[in-house]
Design a protein around this motif. Structure first.
Motif, mmCIF file in Angstrom:
data_model
loop_
_atom_site.group_PDB
_atom_site.id
_atom_site.type_symbol
_atom_site.label_atom_id
_atom_site.label_comp_id
_atom_site.label_asym_id
_atom_site.label_seq_id
_atom_site.Cartn_x
_atom_site.Cartn_y
_atom_site.Cartn_z
ATOM 1 N N LEU A 221 0.809 -1.222 0.000
ATOM 2 C CA LEU A 221 0.000 0.000 0.000
ATOM 3 C C LEU A 221 0.840 1.268 0.000
ATOM 4 O O LEU A 221 0.310 2.361 -0.222
ATOM 5 C CB LEU A 221 -0.936 0.019 1.222
ATOM 6 N N GLY A 222 2.130 1.110 0.277
ATOM 7 C CA GLY A 222 2.998 2.284 0.312
ATOM 8 C C GLY A 222 2.930 3.046 1.613
ATOM 9 O O GLY A 222 3.538 4.104 1.756
ATOM 10 N N LYS A 223 2.206 2.522 2.593
ATOM 11 C CA LYS A 223 2.077 3.209 3.892
ATOM 12 C C LYS A 223 1.668 2.198 4.946
ATOM 13 O O LYS A 223 1.316 1.050 4.635
ATOM 14 C CB LYS A 223 1.043 4.331 3.801
ATOM 15 N N VAL A 224 1.694 2.647 6.199
ATOM 16 C CA VAL A 224 1.339 1.792 7.329
ATOM 17 C C VAL A 224 0.285 2.497 8.163
ATOM 18 O O VAL A 224 0.363 3.718 8.381
ATOM 19 C CB VAL A 224 2.587 1.493 8.198
ATOM 20 N N ASP A 225 -0.686 1.748 8.634
ATOM 21 C CA ASP A 225 -1.707 2.305 9.514
ATOM 22 C C ASP A 225 -1.035 2.738 10.818
ATOM 23 O O ASP A 225 -0.495 1.903 11.557
ATOM 24 C CB ASP A 225 -2.775 1.242 9.803
ATOM 25 N N PRO A 226 -1.028 4.038 11.131
ATOM 26 C CA PRO A 226 -0.318 4.499 12.343
ATOM 27 C C PRO A 226 -0.898 3.941 13.634
ATOM 28 O O PRO A 226 -0.239 3.983 14.677
ATOM 29 C CB PRO A 226 -0.470 6.026 12.276
ATOM 30 N N MET A 227 -2.126 3.398 13.561
ATOM 31 C CA MET A 227 -2.750 2.840 14.759
ATOM 32 C C MET A 227 -2.534 1.335 14.880
ATOM 33 O O MET A 227 -3.060 0.706 15.798
ATOM 34 C CB MET A 227 -4.267 3.140 14.744
ATOM 35 N N HIS A 228 -1.773 0.749 13.954
ATOM 36 C CA HIS A 228 -1.558 -0.701 14.023
ATOM 37 C C HIS A 228 -0.819 -1.045 15.320
ATOM 38 O O HIS A 228 0.190 -0.415 15.654
ATOM 39 C CB HIS A 228 -0.739 -1.182 12.823
ATOM 40 N N PRO A 229 -1.302 -2.041 16.063
ATOM 41 C CA PRO A 229 -0.685 -2.360 17.367
ATOM 42 C C PRO A 229 0.787 -2.770 17.282
ATOM 43 O O PRO A 229 1.532 -2.578 18.245
ATOM 44 C CB PRO A 229 -1.550 -3.519 17.897
ATOM 45 N N PRO B 270 8.834 9.499 13.305
ATOM 46 C CA PRO B 270 7.360 9.533 13.288
ATOM 47 C C PRO B 270 6.811 8.507 12.284
ATOM 48 O O PRO B 270 7.445 8.222 11.269
ATOM 49 C CB PRO B 270 7.039 10.956 12.860
ATOM 50 N N HIS B 271 5.632 7.988 12.555
ATOM 51 C CA HIS B 271 5.054 6.948 11.697
ATOM 52 C C HIS B 271 4.751 7.452 10.294
ATOM 53 O O HIS B 271 4.628 6.665 9.356
ATOM 54 C CB HIS B 271 3.791 6.387 12.338
ATOM 55 N N THR B 272 4.643 8.754 10.140
ATOM 56 C CA THR B 272 4.350 9.326 8.815
ATOM 57 C C THR B 272 5.498 9.121 7.830
ATOM 58 O O THR B 272 5.306 9.232 6.622
ATOM 59 C CB THR B 272 4.070 10.834 8.944
ATOM 60 N N LYS B 273 6.691 8.805 8.354
ATOM 61 C CA LYS B 273 7.826 8.573 7.447
ATOM 62 C C LYS B 273 7.788 7.183 6.828
ATOM 63 O O LYS B 273 8.545 6.879 5.896
ATOM 64 C CB LYS B 273 9.152 8.768 8.182
ATOM 65 N N LEU B 274 6.925 6.308 7.345
ATOM 66 C CA LEU B 274 6.862 4.929 6.865
ATOM 67 C C LEU B 274 6.043 4.857 5.576
ATOM 68 O O LEU B 274 4.920 4.336 5.526
ATOM 69 C CB LEU B 274 6.261 4.012 7.941
ATOM 70 N N THR B 275 6.611 5.407 4.522
ATOM 71 C CA THR B 275 5.947 5.437 3.214
ATOM 72 C C THR B 275 6.983 5.198 2.123
ATOM 73 O O THR B 275 8.190 5.222 2.365
ATOM 74 C CB THR B 275 5.281 6.807 2.952
ATOM 75 N N HIS B 276 6.482 4.974 0.916
ATOM 76 C CA HIS B 276 7.341 4.967 -0.278
ATOM 77 C C HIS B 276 6.453 5.276 -1.473
ATOM 78 O O HIS B 276 5.212 5.190 -1.388
ATOM 79 C CB HIS B 276 8.061 3.626 -0.440
ATOM 80 N N GLN B 277 7.057 5.622 -2.598
ATOM 81 C CA GLN B 277 6.301 6.065 -3.781
ATOM 82 C C GLN B 277 6.307 5.040 -4.914
ATOM 83 O O GLN B 277 5.825 5.330 -6.015
ATOM 84 C CB GLN B 277 6.878 7.390 -4.294
ATOM 85 N N LEU B 278 6.840 3.842 -4.670
ATOM 86 C CA LEU B 278 6.855 2.821 -5.721
ATOM 87 C C LEU B 278 5.462 2.203 -5.852
ATOM 88 O O LEU B 278 4.871 1.801 -4.851
ATOM 89 C CB LEU B 278 7.877 1.721 -5.397
#
Length: 590
Positions: free
Chosen positions: A463-471, A483-491
């Motif tokens: 999905l290119g991202k992670v749910d910040p609320m994932h346990p 910060p969890h917002t950095k856990l992304t990519h554009q591929l």
């Protein structure tokens, strides 16, 4: 004087195509012990070792059970004979064996019928109320159409009156189809180099009966794309296939871990041949293997796959954590067909180095040692850029080089270290993003990620991202995920096997969908042991430059459970192979 102290075989069960290498312990003239060979070409103080292998012939003709190949067959399935299933698949050692295997066995009948054999007879047999109604007691076996007793090289009579047919004169011997059902006899004796006379008594050893190499029903490629050209023909030009497979390194294949697998089927001499047979049968253009030991790459996979036209690349794991023989460290091996691709560039990712950089940058000095102990796991990734040699009618710019980037990794991190696993996947993706920015080319990300669907590492990939609320994100003692917002990519990565979920309504499509998890659109499993079943392996692709044409069919759990789990005599890893056919597309803007 040279003498033999002891002789034994690592496995007493010989299998067709698997080399037998006896362990021979010698005493040298200086009284030291050695396992080094002393051939006639290099005698030791006037003596050398002579070896002989014999096939022990008898009047009894023996076939082996198709389910338990080390057992002698007593029953034969008439349904197999009627529908022209290979005769070796028709043998069983007992009615219980046949009954237990029936649900899997009947698939052989169904496939035979779909290939044009007697479908009416098949329906009658498969609908029989009693399993015993399609069984025949084995009284005279032929082991197929080949002669059980081929012409002998040399014959002699054994001490018990049996006929011994000489089949080999070297220390090692590879059983052949003619040996199936027969016991082999190994003979080793010291010989005087001058007189050529035997010195002392010979050491002999008998094996159990030779069994055929188990042959699972071939896995088929299932078309998933209906793409056609302007003339209505399938767009197959420019397509290529990619295999990803964790082959289970020998160093991890312990009898304690896999006690349900017969010892002979767990031995490396058997598994390496069975794995090679399977890999070669897929005819993949690119092969990504994980858990390849350093010595097995050098001594077996690289030279053997070279014979089939593959060029080999290897990245061994680092050894900061590893304890043991450095030659048995495993790693990632990528092979490509020389007639289909040429090598352009290679990148090696060492997550230990990334861990060093991370701790230097963000971890306070008092915590650095603790951080490194948590982050350093010796894992690696091998990234290869290839250039296609084949034409591609879908190319957007005629004459332009068609490049392809293939990443191969094994994220071997324990389940408890959720933060480390996600960090390694994120680190890999960030590296691939840099490659994509410098050369906008199709990408494949293959491997064993040791992460199940819907977990944060899988979500990041798919999905290119992670749910910040994932346990799972709560497990982050070093703060490396914040910060969890950095856990992304554009591929624009998509899992190849999710294409099964988008197939039409055919019978084949429905069968494959039943082997998929509807919640994640991933296979129900790619790893199946006695204690765990689930999906850990993936092939991801960039959906703006590649499309999936076909996929290797998935296996059903029921067929594997007849052997308890993986590995088994038929499948020599605890993982299953994934294989996808892709076609390059005109690029769309990312």
């Amino acid at each position: 004087m040279l003498s033999v102290i002891r002789v034994h075989l690592p496995s007493e069960t010989p299998i067709v195509g698997c080399e037998l290498t006896p362990y021979v312990l010698l005493r040298r003239p200086d009284n030291t012990a050695t396992t080094d060979d002393v051939p006639e070409s290099a005698p030791l103080e006037g003596h050398f070792l002579k070896y002989r292998w014999y096939r022990v012939q008898s009047d009894k003709k023996v076939a082996n059970c198709s389910v338990h190949p080390s057992e002698e067959a007593t029953l034969q399935c008439l349904g197999c004979l009627k529908t022209k299933v290979p005769v070796t698949k028709s043998y069983h050692c007992s009615t219980k064996c046949f009954s237990d295997a029936w649900q899997h066995h009947r698939v052989l009948h169904e496939r035979a019928a779909s290939e044009g054999n007697d479908e009416e007879e098949l329906l009658r047999l498969n609908s029989s109320g009693s399993v015993s109604s399609i069984l025949s007691t084995v009284s005279s076996l032929t082991n197929g159409s080949s002669s059980v007793f081929p012409s002998a090289i040399t014959q002699k009579t054994g001490a018990g009156g049996e006929t011994l047919v000489e089949v080999g004169r070297s220390k090692t011997y590879t059983p052949m189809a003619d040996d199936v059902g027969h016991v082999l006899k190994f003979e080793c004796v010291v010989v005087n180099a001058e007189t050529k006379q035997n010195v002392g008594h010979s050491f002999t050893m008998l094996t159990s009966r030779v069994i055929p190499a188990p042959s699972p029903s071939p896995r088929r490629m299932i078309p998933v794309s209906g793409a056609v050209d302007s003339n209505g023909r399938p767009m197959s030009m420019g397509s290529f296939t990619v295999l990803s497979y964790n082959i289970l390194a020998d160093t991890y294949a312990s009898s304690d871990m896999y006690s349900y697998c017969p010892a002979w089927a767990l031995s490396w001499t058997y598994r390496r041949q069975n794995l090679l047979r399977e890999i070669v049968k897929y005819h993949a253009d690119i092969v990504c293997l994980q858990e390849v030991q350093n010595d097995h790459f050098d001594e077996f996979f690289a030279p053997e796959l070279d014979k089939h036209g593959y060029q080999a690349l290897f990245k061994r794991k680092t050894n900061e954590v590893f304890v043991g023989n450095i030659n048995t460290i495993d790693g990632c091996a990528t092979f490509y067909r020389r007639d289909r691709f040429s090598h352009v560039k290679k990148y090696e990712v060492e997550f230990n180095k990334a861990a060093q950089s991370l701790t230097e940058a963000v971890i306070p000095v008092p915590q650095k040692k603790i951080a490194l102990n948590r982050l350093v796991k010796d894992n690696v990734a091998l990234i290869v850029v290839l250039e296609a040699k084949f034409g591609n009618q879908a190319a957007d710019i005629p004459g332009k080089r068609q490049l392809l980037c293939v990443a191969n990794t094994h994220v071997n991190v324990s389940h408890e270290l959720k933060d480390v696993k996600l960090w390694q996947v994120h680190t890999l993706l960030k590296g691939l993003e840099k490659i994509a920015a410098s050369a906008d080319i199709p990408m494949l990300v293959c491997g064993d990620f040791n992460t199940v669907p819907a977990s944060p590492p899988h979500s990041l990939l798919a999905l290119g991202k992670v749910d910040p609320m994932h346990p799972d994100l709560m497990v982050d003692p070093l703060g490396i995920l914040r910060p969890h917002t950095k856990l992304t990519h554009q591929l624009p990565l998509v899992s190849a096997y999710s294409s099964f979920a988008r197939m039409g309504g055919s019978l084949t499509a429905e069968q494959q969908r039943r082997r998929m998890d509807p919640a994640s659109n991933e296979p129900l499993f790619t790893n199946c042991t006695r204690d765990f079943i689930g999906t850990l392996d993936y092939i991801f692709y960039t959906a703006d430059t590649l499309t999936v044409e076909s996929l290797l069919e998935l296996l059903d759990e029921e067929s594997l459970r007849k052997d308890t789990a993986l590995p088994s005599p038929e499948w020599s890893s605890d993982h299953i192979a994934l294989l996808a056919e892709f076609r390059c597309m005109p690029k769309t803007r990312r």
